[in-house]
Design a protein around this motif. Structure first.
Motif, short mmCIF file in Angstrom:
data_model
loop_
_atom_site.label_atom_id
_atom_site.label_comp_id
_atom_site.label_asym_id
_atom_site.label_seq_id
_atom_site.Cartn_x
_atom_site.Cartn_y
_atom_site.Cartn_z
N ARG A 236 43.53 37.73 42.42
CA ARG A 236 44.61 38.66 42.08
C ARG A 236 44.35 39.32 40.73
NH1 ARG A 236 49.04 41.53 44.16
NH2 ARG A 236 48.78 40.03 45.87
N LEU A 490 51.91 41.26 40.27
CA LEU A 490 53.00 40.55 40.94
C LEU A 490 54.26 40.64 40.10
CD1 LEU A 490 51.06 37.43 42.21
CD2 LEU A 490 52.01 39.29 43.59
N HIS A 610 49.97 33.82 52.14
CA HIS A 610 49.60 33.63 50.75
C HIS A 610 48.10 33.31 50.74
CE1 HIS A 610 51.10 33.09 46.62
NE2 HIS A 610 49.97 32.42 46.49
N GLY A 615 46.45 35.85 46.74
CA GLY A 615 47.90 35.74 46.71
C GLY A 615 48.56 36.44 47.87
N PRO A 616 49.81 36.93 47.70
CA PRO A 616 50.57 37.45 48.84
C PRO A 616 49.94 38.70 49.45
CG PRO A 616 51.75 37.79 46.76
CD PRO A 616 50.60 36.91 46.45
N ASP A 681 57.42 43.59 49.07
CA ASP A 681 58.21 43.26 47.87
C ASP A 681 58.80 41.85 48.00
OD1 ASP A 681 57.69 45.71 46.77
OD2 ASP A 681 59.58 46.62 47.45
N ALA A 684 56.00 39.19 47.65
CA ALA A 684 55.46 39.20 46.29
C ALA A 684 56.39 38.48 45.33
CB ALA A 684 55.23 40.64 45.82
N PRO A 687 56.64 33.57 45.82
CA PRO A 687 55.34 32.90 45.96
C PRO A 687 55.43 31.60 46.74
CG PRO A 687 56.14 32.79 43.70
CD PRO A 687 57.03 33.74 44.43
N ARG A 722 51.00 30.94 41.86
CA ARG A 722 50.00 31.96 41.56
C ARG A 722 49.18 31.51 40.39
NH1 ARG A 722 54.29 36.63 40.16
NH2 ARG A 722 55.25 35.82 42.05
#
Lengths: 722, 722
Positions: A236, A490, A610, A615-616, A681, A684, A687, A722
């Protein structure tokens, strides 16, 4: 070679960060220096001297004495305080102590060559932990271990021991030293523009890709950052760094370990972990990274992006060829890459006809058909005509260009040299990039080299030339719509959804709805009476779905009924209960979800995961029963923008069914894109969501309704994701 | 330069065919010879002399005299009788007459350089017709017009005017002269194995690809035939020629005009017509042609196929690398190409471990991890170990091979030279091919050149090396199963199906069934009573389908009813009649097709078309409503074999649904393949079928049932379709 500031830090030290000092050191210590010409601790010093490094070099070795005319310091603690960089050329076991000593001596960064740490698995685990501890305790910035080193070509700070790296605009970050050798040799073979800086990251025990990218992109000497990676430790951060760097400097990347066997090889090589290749490809592109699929494209694309203007958004490619066979192949290759040829204006065509005569083809691809054989200046005139056409964003010369003095008449050499100068003026004046493919490009030809020196790539391969055109077109587009793209940063986490593992569907629906994402009308009815009342209230046929923590595949146990009306709702509810009890005797039935039947629409899949690296990530594609057979899914990192969602939709087979396919209703793509943005959204900001699965989502002209809402939370429910 | 046999035909002339004489001429006339050094009629003579052509050369020009020391003959009719080849270097308008004169002088073949015929459209049509007439009347074999010419490098019969074409095993057939230049320069850039012969076919007014392929494949000097084509005039003959040549000599092809813009360019270039790219790709592969997608692969793949053994069927690739980064990239590229790495045996791994030490990776990809840095002979020992493993069919060395004397120590040069000799012995003794990728391959390095001279490709690009491995693997497979592949020769036509245009469905069903292809149970019922009787007879729910010459899309006009039982059959029949009458008042209703309802199965598409280039072609893919969205269709030329049908099935998304996908039954692939074989036999024997469409075909464990059978006959119903 020691200077008067030997025992005091350089006066600009306080103002520079550790990474600035690493990448442009004003003093270097060689820990493990050697007088043995076969040792790396000798090579390093010799290379620094040969590369003309003009700052102090401090060899360190207990035996002291002199190496290549430099006084050797007997230990790190006797070094002048505040040296910028130490090259650590000692055996692996001695590395952690050396780092501690370096930190105590005020050294900002260390380049650790030794291997035998995490990349060898179990056997290296203890040493790896000791290394990590030394870094954590001292805060010294470490490149490596298991690295080839670092070069600043501009200053001669060459810690790799590779000589004759040509100076130019390319900054390189690789995981492996031999990849540097490849990129340097490939650059030499295409007579490309040369290098500004290089770093090999090896195991990434400390300094990572994102930091190097950010630092090198800031260097005025960097025209492009070329990356080879087998895995990002914090993907990320890299995405964010790339998204930030790209508007200023192009970033090109070649990834290793994309296949299963490649991943196994990468693991034994640098201990890298890789996630899904499809996810990595999608999110790196989203961040604006120009990904090359082929190793032989890295040097080519990096060199061109460093020196060429991008194709202005909306403009097209004009091919100018001196042979029909080549023109056709180039047009095919462009088409296969999704690039369009220019529709040349009438005036352009008239002027080309006048210039090239009746045998020429004056629509794109333009074929001079012999009109240049005796006078290559005609090429330059044709380029001028093409560049004046407002449709043309790049001119691609294909064929024998620059080799006419070899093919036809040696007297043409001076004319070709002159034409090179004219072409450089034209591309600069019109601001339209020029690419040249010539089957003579592998030879040493003056006019080609003159063009290259002026920033015009001259390549042997039609495929490479087209690949460069693709990169320039994409860069033009990215620069034009940067403001409509996600920063990929994020957001602060929202208050977490409570629980862990799979949520029951009512909870999942409430969580999604709370984020402002429409899930259609639904009622959770815990009793038969409430089911009947709910169906009656909707005044239309409904679907019933069992809610039970034990039941995952509801239809497999008879847990779903469709087209239920109020009069038979009780009977259907009882039937579901009986079926589920029969199939899963221990299952606890919480109740039913009641939804009105949805009009037919396109069955889509919307989801999120994830990713362990990035990450997302949001997923979109064809939904319903064909999911596994079609494998039709596109990805984007969350948060994503509407533009990015639209691009994501366009990548799928599902997109072919959105415009009123057969008897299906047409779907509003913007509305669908905004749905994906909201999903992005949502995940994100959460998490703790390890998986979100809406399948199918029924899309029609009236909107998007998920029929099934599944959320799996990660087992840890702290904000530590994260 | 004139010999004693000047006025008598060479004694071996009668035994040689016209094409044999063209490709290996024992005498050459230059019609349109010139003393002007800028003219092609001068170049041609100069090149022949420089190339050491040892047979008679006869310049022809009305002004007579001498050119480059050769006596000029004033006209064709004064030439000695029976010259093998005439190069026709006169303007287009004079070509037809010149050909007539040549034929009268007993000249076997002519190479016509001029352009301005069919390829310029309308303007050239008249001259094109005159050319065709001259060829037809005289029987002289013509190469061109609009060609660059012909070369036999072995004999020095160079009619192209391109000097210094290196001698070797590659025979080239292109459409365009500049493509020869590209292939020659690409071959030079990779220091490839050189050329035996070349022909440019230009407009293919007479001699075509298939004849050249057959002729050149017969030459002992040919090791591989490399083809560039923008279109085949008689594609089926080419397929047959390729299928026949391939078991003996590999054939590699690069096609131009694959995209729409490329096709337009090709048309203006050589007047070529192109059919569907997907069909061409499929049927050329079926014929055993190694298709390259990228122009820069043609010389590379051709060179390697000319000198390397194929990978023995079932064996795998072993990567031997001196850097983890390279090993990973090579493994990725192999995986992306569908090639597998070898599972090295225990004994192999033990021996590698012993040789390479603890840091090495001894599973494939093997990484020597420094074990060769001081002694490159270790590479040769590792290659020996790998080639002894029965799993290994090819060893691919990746990284810096052969450049150690540049990278590490110049003293290694002699060791690397010695290693080259050992490697050549190993690959010969084990019969296992060896490929080398080295980032030093672009330099002139003795040990590399020694390997190349022994037939081992040494390439710069990992991608190219992998592409070669793919070609060698495919060739090994093709050679192993040649007997199970179609000759692609069309059978004698069966008695034609009567009619023209679309057939009514009962006729179509009868035609298909007559060929032994099962279409399931069906009855054509012309009256309501017969419909009821048919449904009653089946004793199970049936489908009714209207038969009417006016109704094409039956379900759109209410012409289909499903699940009909005897008691409501009359009512449903009347409903169909009413619906059709309402929607299409003028439609004549012949009756109904009655079929028992079919159990659920996988919905497939089976079809066939008469391709304008390649003749009858079978199509297979996903059927039903998703057809247009999925575009999931594979092609094979008919007649095809069961093996080819199985391969065709495997290419489709539909194949993923054949093994019991979700609730669908498993389908017997061999049974399905045999169904496709029968369809192929049927359309191959019926050239009057322009389209056959079975969509959907329902496949299940019990077999294949087409629900709909459509046949369109070509408008001409004579046997004149091929």
């Amino acid at each position: 070679m020691t200077s008067i500031d030997e025992h005091t830090p350089s006066i600009d030290t306080p103002a520079r960060t550790a990474l600035e000092r690493l990448f442009d050191p004003h003093s270097i210590a060689i820990v493990g220096a050697s007088a043995n010409a076969a040792k790396r601790g000798f090579h390093a010093i010799r290379t620094l001297l040969q590369a003309g490094y003009a700052h102090p070099i401090h060899p360190v070795n207990p035996t002291a004495g002199q190496i290549l005319g430099l006084d050797v310091c007997s230990s790190i603690d006797r070094l002048p305080y505040g040296i910028d960089v130490a090259l650590i050329a000692v055996p692996a076991a001695a590395v952690p102590d050396s780092l501690r000593q370096c930190a105590a001596a005020g050294i900002a960064g260390a380049v650790v060559l030794a291997n035998g740490f995490g990349e060898i698995g179990e056997a290296g685990a203890e040493l790896d932990a000791a290394l990590a501890a030394a870094i954590a305790e001292t805060g010294i910035r470490v490149i490596g271990p298991n690295t080839s080193g670092l070069i600043n070509v501009s200053s001669g700070a060459n810690l790799v021991g590779l000589q004759d790296v040509p100076h130019g605009p390319i900054s390189v970050i690789t995981q492996s030293g031999n990849m540097l050798l490849s990129v340097v040799n490939d650059n030499r073979a295409i007579r490309g523009p040369g290098f500004h800086a290089y770093v090999g990251l090896g195991n990434q025990a400390d300094v990572r890709y994102d930091e190097c990218l950010t630092e090198l992109a800031r260097h005025p000497g960097t025209g492009v950052v070329a990356i080879h990676s087998e895995g990002f430790v914090d993907g990320r951060s890299f995405l964010v760094a790339a998204a930030e760097a790209v508007p200023d400097k192009p970033v090109v990347a070649l990834r290793g370990g994309r296949s299963e066997v490649g991943r196994r090889a990468a693991r034994s090589h640098t201990g890298s972990i890789a996630g899904s290749d499809a996810v990595a490809t999608a999110v790196l592109r989203q961040a604006g990274v120009e990904l090359v699929d082929r190793p032989d494209e890295l040097a080519v694309v990096a060199g061109a992006l460093a020196t060429c203007n991008p194709i202005a958004q909306g403009r097209k490619v004009a091919i100018l060829s001196d042979g029909g066979g080549h023109a056709t192949l180039a047009a095919d290759a462009l088409a296969a890459s999704g690039l369009e040829l220019a529709e040349l204006g009438d005036r352009t065509q008239r002027r080309l006809r006048q210039l090239l005569g009746s045998a020429a083809t004056v629509v794109d691809p333009v074929d001079v058909a012999g009109a240049t054989d005796t006078d290559p200046i005609v090429f330059a005139v044709a380029v001028d005509i093409l560049m004046r056409d407002p449709e043309v964003g790049l001119v691609l010369i294909i064929g024998l260009y620059g080799g006419y003095h070899l093919r036809f008449d040696s007297g043409l050499r001076r004319i070709e040299d002159a034409a090179a100068g004219i072409l450089l003026t034209l591309t600069a004046e019109h601001g339209v990039p020029l690419l040249i493919q010539s089957c003579y490009a592998a030879l040493e030809i003056d006019n080609h080299d003159r063009l290259r020196a002026g920033g015009v790539p001259v390549l042997s391969s039609i495929d490479h030339a087209v690949r460069v055109a693709v990169a320039l077109e994409r860069r033009g587009r990215k620069l034009a719509d940067t403001a409509q793209r996600s920063s990929l940063v994020l957001p602060p986490p929202a208050p977490p959804i409570q629980g862990s593992g799979p949520l029951d569907e009512p909870t999942a629906r409430r969580a999604v709805a709370a984020a402002g994402i429409g899930v259609g009308a639904w009622i959770f009815a815990p009793t038969v009476e409430e089911v009947v009342a709910a169906v009656a209230g909707y005044r239309q046929p409904c679907a019933l779905k069992v809610v039970s923590p034990q039941v995952i595949h509801k239809s497999d146990v008879g847990g779903v009924r469709l087209g239920v009306v109020a009069s038979d709702a009780a009977e259907h509810t009882q039937a579901i209960i009986d079926f589920v009890r029969a199939h899963m005797p221990g299952a606890h039935i919480d109740g039913m979800i009641v939804t009105p039947m949805v009009d037919p629409g396109v069955e889509l899949l919307v989801g999120a995961t994830h990713d362990p690296i990035f990450g997302p990530v949001v997923a979109f594609g064809s939904g319903g029963v064909m999911v596994e057979a079609l494998r039709d899914v596109a990805f984007r990192a969350a948060p994503l923008t509407e533009l990015e969602a639209l691009e994501m939709i366009d990548e799928t087979i599902a997109s072919r069914m959105l415009d009123g396919y057969r008897h299906l209703p047409a779907v509003n793509r913007h509305q669908l894109a905004r749905f994906l943005v909201r999903i992005g959204d949502f995940v994100a900001a959460h998490p703790e969501i390890s998986e979100l699965d809406l399948n199918p989502v029924i899309a029609s002209s009236s909107g998007t309704v998920p029929l099934d809402v599944r959320i799996i939370l990660s087992e840890k429910t702290t904000g530590d994701h994260r």
